[in-house]
Motif scaffolding. Structure first.
Motif, PDB file in Angstrom:
ATOM      1  N   SER A  15      81.106  14.211  -6.962  1.00 29.80           N
ATOM      2  CA  SER A  15      79.971  13.902  -7.846  1.00 29.80           C
ATOM      3  C   SER A  15      80.336  14.211  -9.295  1.00 29.80           C
ATOM      4  O   SER A  15      79.971  13.449 -10.206  1.00 29.80           O
ATOM      5  N   ILE A  16      81.090  15.303  -9.491  1.00 28.50           N
ATOM      6  CA  ILE A  16      81.582  15.605 -10.848  1.00 28.50           C
ATOM      7  C   ILE A  16      82.439  14.442 -11.327  1.00 28.50           C
ATOM      8  O   ILE A  16      82.281  13.943 -12.447  1.00 28.50           O
ATOM      9  N   ALA A  17      83.363  14.013 -10.452  1.00 28.43           N
ATOM     10  CA  ALA A  17      84.305  12.954 -10.834  1.00 28.43           C
ATOM     11  C   ALA A  17      83.554  11.692 -11.269  1.00 28.43           C
ATOM     12  O   ALA A  17      83.929  11.033 -12.237  1.00 28.43           O
ATOM     13  N   VAL A  18      82.471  11.380 -10.584  1.00 25.55           N
ATOM     14  CA  VAL A  18      81.727  10.151 -10.918  1.00 25.55           C
ATOM     15  C   VAL A  18      80.835  10.359 -12.144  1.00 25.55           C
ATOM     16  O   VAL A  18      80.804   9.512 -13.038  1.00 25.55           O
ATOM     17  N   HIS A  19      80.122  11.494 -12.191  1.00 20.20           N
ATOM     18  CA  HIS A  19      79.027  11.587 -13.173  1.00 20.20           C
ATOM     19  C   HIS A  19      79.271  12.467 -14.394  1.00 20.20           C
ATOM     20  O   HIS A  19      78.752  12.168 -15.475  1.00 20.20           O
ATOM     21  N   THR A  20      79.974  13.586 -14.238  1.00 19.83           N
ATOM     22  CA  THR A  20      79.995  14.553 -15.349  1.00 19.83           C
ATOM     23  C   THR A  20      80.624  13.951 -16.601  1.00 19.83           C
ATOM     24  O   THR A  20      81.671  13.299 -16.523  1.00 19.83           O
ATOM     25  N   THR A  32      80.320   5.070 -19.901  1.00 20.64           N
ATOM     26  CA  THR A  32      80.464   5.440 -21.309  1.00 20.64           C
ATOM     27  C   THR A  32      81.016   4.221 -22.064  1.00 20.64           C
ATOM     28  O   THR A  32      82.069   3.698 -21.685  1.00 20.64           O
ATOM     29  N   PRO A  33      80.321   3.759 -23.110  1.00 18.57           N
ATOM     30  CA  PRO A  33      80.856   2.606 -23.850  1.00 18.57           C
ATOM     31  C   PRO A  33      82.137   2.962 -24.610  1.00 18.57           C
ATOM     32  O   PRO A  33      82.320   4.113 -25.007  1.00 18.57           O
ATOM     33  N   ILE A  34      83.005   1.972 -24.766  1.00 15.25           N
ATOM     34  CA  ILE A  34      84.241   2.214 -25.535  1.00 15.25           C
ATOM     35  C   ILE A  34      83.904   2.158 -27.018  1.00 15.25           C
ATOM     36  O   ILE A  34      83.264   1.210 -27.477  1.00 15.25           O
ATOM     37  N   GLU A  61      84.939  13.002 -25.679  1.00 13.55           N
ATOM     38  CA  GLU A  61      83.956  13.979 -25.194  1.00 13.55           C
ATOM     39  C   GLU A  61      83.651  13.737 -23.709  1.00 13.55           C
ATOM     40  O   GLU A  61      83.633  14.670 -22.898  1.00 13.55           O
ATOM     41  N   ALA A  62      83.485  12.471 -23.356  1.00 11.97           N
ATOM     42  CA  ALA A  62      83.111  12.144 -21.969  1.00 11.97           C
ATOM     43  C   ALA A  62      84.199  12.569 -20.985  1.00 11.97           C
ATOM     44  O   ALA A  62      83.932  13.282 -20.011  1.00 11.97           O
ATOM     45  N   VAL A  63      85.440  12.168 -21.245  1.00 12.18           N
ATOM     46  CA  VAL A  63      86.481  12.423 -20.246  1.00 12.18           C
ATOM     47  C   VAL A  63      86.920  13.884 -20.260  1.00 12.18           C
ATOM     48  O   VAL A  63      87.249  14.458 -19.213  1.00 12.18           O
ATOM     49  N   SER A  64      86.865  14.535 -21.419  1.00 11.11           N
ATOM     50  CA  SER A  64      87.274  15.951 -21.441  1.00 11.11           C
ATOM     51  C   SER A  64      86.252  16.821 -20.696  1.00 11.11           C
ATOM     52  O   SER A  64      86.615  17.780 -20.024  1.00 11.11           O
ATOM     53  N   LYS A  65      84.967  16.463 -20.781  1.00  5.45           N
ATOM     54  CA  LYS A  65      83.947  17.218 -20.019  1.00  5.45           C
ATOM     55  C   LYS A  65      84.180  17.050 -18.520  1.00  5.45           C
ATOM     56  O   LYS A  65      84.046  17.986 -17.748  1.00  5.45           O
ATOM     57  N   LYS A  66      84.521  15.860 -18.129  1.00  2.00           N
ATOM     58  CA  LYS A  66      84.754  15.588 -16.707  1.00  2.00           C
ATOM     59  C   LYS A  66      85.942  16.415 -16.204  1.00  2.00           C
ATOM     60  O   LYS A  66      85.875  17.061 -15.153  1.00  2.00           O
ATOM     61  N   ASN A 239      93.912   7.052 -27.563  1.00  2.00           N
ATOM     62  CA  ASN A 239      92.963   6.071 -28.108  1.00  2.00           C
ATOM     63  C   ASN A 239      91.782   5.835 -27.164  1.00  2.00           C
ATOM     64  O   ASN A 239      91.847   6.121 -25.961  1.00  2.00           O
ATOM     65  N   ALA A 240      90.696   5.290 -27.739  1.00  2.00           N
ATOM     66  CA  ALA A 240      89.428   5.151 -27.000  1.00  2.00           C
ATOM     67  C   ALA A 240      89.570   4.276 -25.755  1.00  2.00           C
ATOM     68  O   ALA A 240      88.952   4.546 -24.718  1.00  2.00           O
ATOM     69  N   VAL A 241      90.405   3.243 -25.829  1.00  2.00           N
ATOM     70  CA  VAL A 241      90.528   2.330 -24.684  1.00  2.00           C
ATOM     71  C   VAL A 241      91.165   3.062 -23.499  1.00  2.00           C
ATOM     72  O   VAL A 241      90.689   2.989 -22.362  1.00  2.00           O
ATOM     73  N   ASP A 242      92.238   3.815 -23.770  1.00  2.00           N
ATOM     74  CA  ASP A 242      92.891   4.552 -22.681  1.00  2.00           C
ATOM     75  C   ASP A 242      92.038   5.719 -22.195  1.00  2.00           C
ATOM     76  O   ASP A 242      92.066   6.067 -21.010  1.00  2.00           O
ATOM     77  N   LEU A 243      91.267   6.323 -23.113  1.00  2.00           N
ATOM     78  CA  LEU A 243      90.341   7.382 -22.673  1.00  2.00           C
ATOM     79  C   LEU A 243      89.316   6.805 -21.700  1.00  2.00           C
ATOM     80  O   LEU A 243      88.994   7.410 -20.668  1.00  2.00           O
ATOM     81  N   SER A 244      88.846   5.614 -22.006  1.00  2.00           N
ATOM     82  CA  SER A 244      87.866   4.971 -21.139  1.00  2.00           C
ATOM     83  C   SER A 244      88.490   4.601 -19.788  1.00  2.00           C
ATOM     84  O   SER A 244      87.889   4.796 -18.726  1.00  2.00           O
ATOM     85  N   LEU A 245      89.720   4.111 -19.843  1.00  2.00           N
ATOM     86  CA  LEU A 245      90.436   3.768 -18.607  1.00  2.00           C
ATOM     87  C   LEU A 245      90.630   5.025 -17.748  1.00  2.00           C
ATOM     88  O   LEU A 245      90.468   4.996 -16.527  1.00  2.00           O
ATOM     89  N   LEU A 246      90.945   6.139 -18.424  1.00  2.00           N
ATOM     90  CA  LEU A 246      91.141   7.399 -17.699  1.00  2.00           C
ATOM     91  C   LEU A 246      89.824   7.865 -17.086  1.00  2.00           C
ATOM     92  O   LEU A 246      89.779   8.285 -15.927  1.00  2.00           O
ATOM     93  N   GLU A 247      88.742   7.765 -17.853  1.00  3.14           N
ATOM     94  CA  GLU A 247      87.438   8.184 -17.321  1.00  3.14           C
ATOM     95  C   GLU A 247      87.099   7.355 -16.080  1.00  3.14           C
ATOM     96  O   GLU A 247      86.673   7.892 -15.047  1.00  3.14           O
ATOM     97  N   ARG A 248      87.322   6.059 -16.150  1.00  8.53           N
ATOM     98  CA  ARG A 248      87.048   5.173 -15.017  1.00  8.53           C
ATOM     99  C   ARG A 248      87.893   5.594 -13.807  1.00  8.53           C
ATOM    100  O   ARG A 248      87.427   5.693 -12.675  1.00  8.53           O
TER     101      ARG A 248
END
Ligand SMILES: Cc1ncc(COP(=O)(O)O)c(C=O)c1O
Length: 387
Positions: A15-20, A32-34, A61-66, A239-248
């Motif tokens: 649940s952390i992996a999906v939501h936090t 999280t929008p890019i 912020e999004a991916v580091s919290k996760k 960069n934001a695109v790779d951060l978003s890819l990592l979060e996904r």
């Protein structure tokens, strides 16, 4: 934008992996929008100048919290590569004249960084072959500020007793930092075992799809702020695109790694009974010398193993690798696809064959990153190539 309502300390790892950390957008989207902007209005920003290199954009912020929540840490920072995490993480602690106790059999890039620490930063490093309190005690000095370890090790999957080492370090007022890349937070949570700092090559299990490079550090908010200052100066941000890819990608880490754990155990057991295989190195096997410690400190034995082909015929080895159809002979590890490397040609090619022999790395040793394919299909591929 509003932060997802789920909190890290009340929910499980999946649940952390999906939501936090997820920052829902104004449109109601669940991702999280890019935010790729490098020019960001700052007059209303309380003096906090928003700029991607300062690690203060929403995707960071999004991916580091996760990642912090996955490891149970207070704070985390996400960097451009695992190597930048190692560099920033160590330089945030050690200054010229300081001393580090570092495990000898660690990732080759970290070993290379030791030379830079010695030559360019005047930081003394003692490499420890056997990570026990006794051997650490023999090399500790008044200047020792850090014990650096990695378990399971690459490529022989040796297991270091994390709680034993961190207790010794605490008793001596020394910080511990661990490379948790091989295990991932799904299988091993070093902060709970007393470690102070965790680093990851997020290129591996966190990214999980062999299509991005990233690194991460997890620790106290005070320590992560020190890392952030250094990393912003050295320009180590992602960069934001790779951060978003990592979060996904991290959203599925539990599902992926649990499948890799199950596959690896089944395959290690199968390989260990095959006459074409001389030895299998996998902490999940009862015959592995670190099995009991691994059982205590890991919740799964991981997707990494290595094995030695029987005999000493490198043509047989190369023929085996060429006959594989589904498994790729490729660098890196931790992806959804099964891959193999010959450590003597890749991670350890810079050292002499005599040194490799001393470390137990033979020319017939193959490192295997087990993917999430069906175990039976991986076994069929191995069986055919071994014939
Ligand atoms: C255990 C381990 N730590 C650190 C690194 C460095 O990570 P990166 O390649 O993302 O810089 C690697 C890379 O292979 C690794 O295997």
């Amino acid at each position: 934008m509003s932060e997802s309502k789920h909190k890290q300390n009340t929910i499980g790892l999946n649940s952390i992996a999906v939501h936090t950390g997820t920052i829902h957008d104004a449109f109601g989207g669940v991702n999280t929008p890019i935010q790729p902007s490098t020019a960001i209005e700052y007059l209303s920003g309380n003096g906090n100048i928003p700029y991607p290199r300062n690690f203060n954009i929403p995707n960071h912020e999004a991916v580091s919290k996760k990642i912090a929540a996955l490891e149970g840490g207070e704070s985390a920072i996400v960097l451009a590569t695992g190597m930048s995490a190692i560099a920033a993480g160590i330089l945030a602690i050690a200054k010229p004249g300081d001393h580090i106790l570092m495990q000898n059999n660690i990732y080759g890039g970290t070993r290379a960084f030791v030379e830079l620490l010695r030559e360019k930063h005047n930081i003394n490093v003692t490499l420890i072959t056997s990570m026990t309190p006794d051997s650490l005690a023999q090399s500790v000095t008044n200047e020792t500020v850090l014990v650096y370890l990695e378990t399971p090790t690459n490529p022989l999957l040796e297991i270091i007793d994390i709680a034993l080492i961190t207790q010794w370090a605490k008793d001596n007022g020394i910080l511990t930092m661990i490379d948790n890349t091989f295990a991932s937070p799904v299988n091993q949570r070093p902060l709970e075992l007393g470690c102070d700092i965790i680093m990851h090559s997020a290129t591996k299990y966190m990214g999980g799809h062999s299509d991005l490079m990233a690194g991460a550090l997890i620790g106290t908010a005070e320590y992560i702020e020190k890392c952030r200052k250094i990393s912003a100066i050295y320009g180590m941000s992602l960069n934001a695109v790779d951060l978003s890819l990592l979060e996904r990608s991290i959203k599925t880490i539990g599902v992926r790694v649990n499948q890799q754990n199950a596959n690896a155990l089944e395959i290690a057991e199968w390989l260990s009974k095959h006459p074409g295989i001389a030895k299998v190195h996998y902490p999940g096997l009862q015959s592995h010398p670190g099995h009991d410690i691994a059982k205590r400190q890991m919740s799964g034995f991981g997707g990494m193993m290595s094995f030695e082909l029987a005999g000493n015929d490198m043509e047989y080895r190369d023929d085996f690798l060429q006959k594989l159809r589904m498994i790729s002979v490729a660098t890196s590890l931790g992806g959804v696809e099964s891959t193999m490397t010959i450590p003597a040609q890749t991670s350890h090619y810079l050292i002499t064959s005599e040194e490799r022999a001393l470390l137990g790395i033979t020319d017939m040793l193959i490192r295997f990153s087990v993917g999430i394919e069906d175990a039976q299909d991986i076994i069929h591929d191995l069986e055919r190539a071994l014939q």
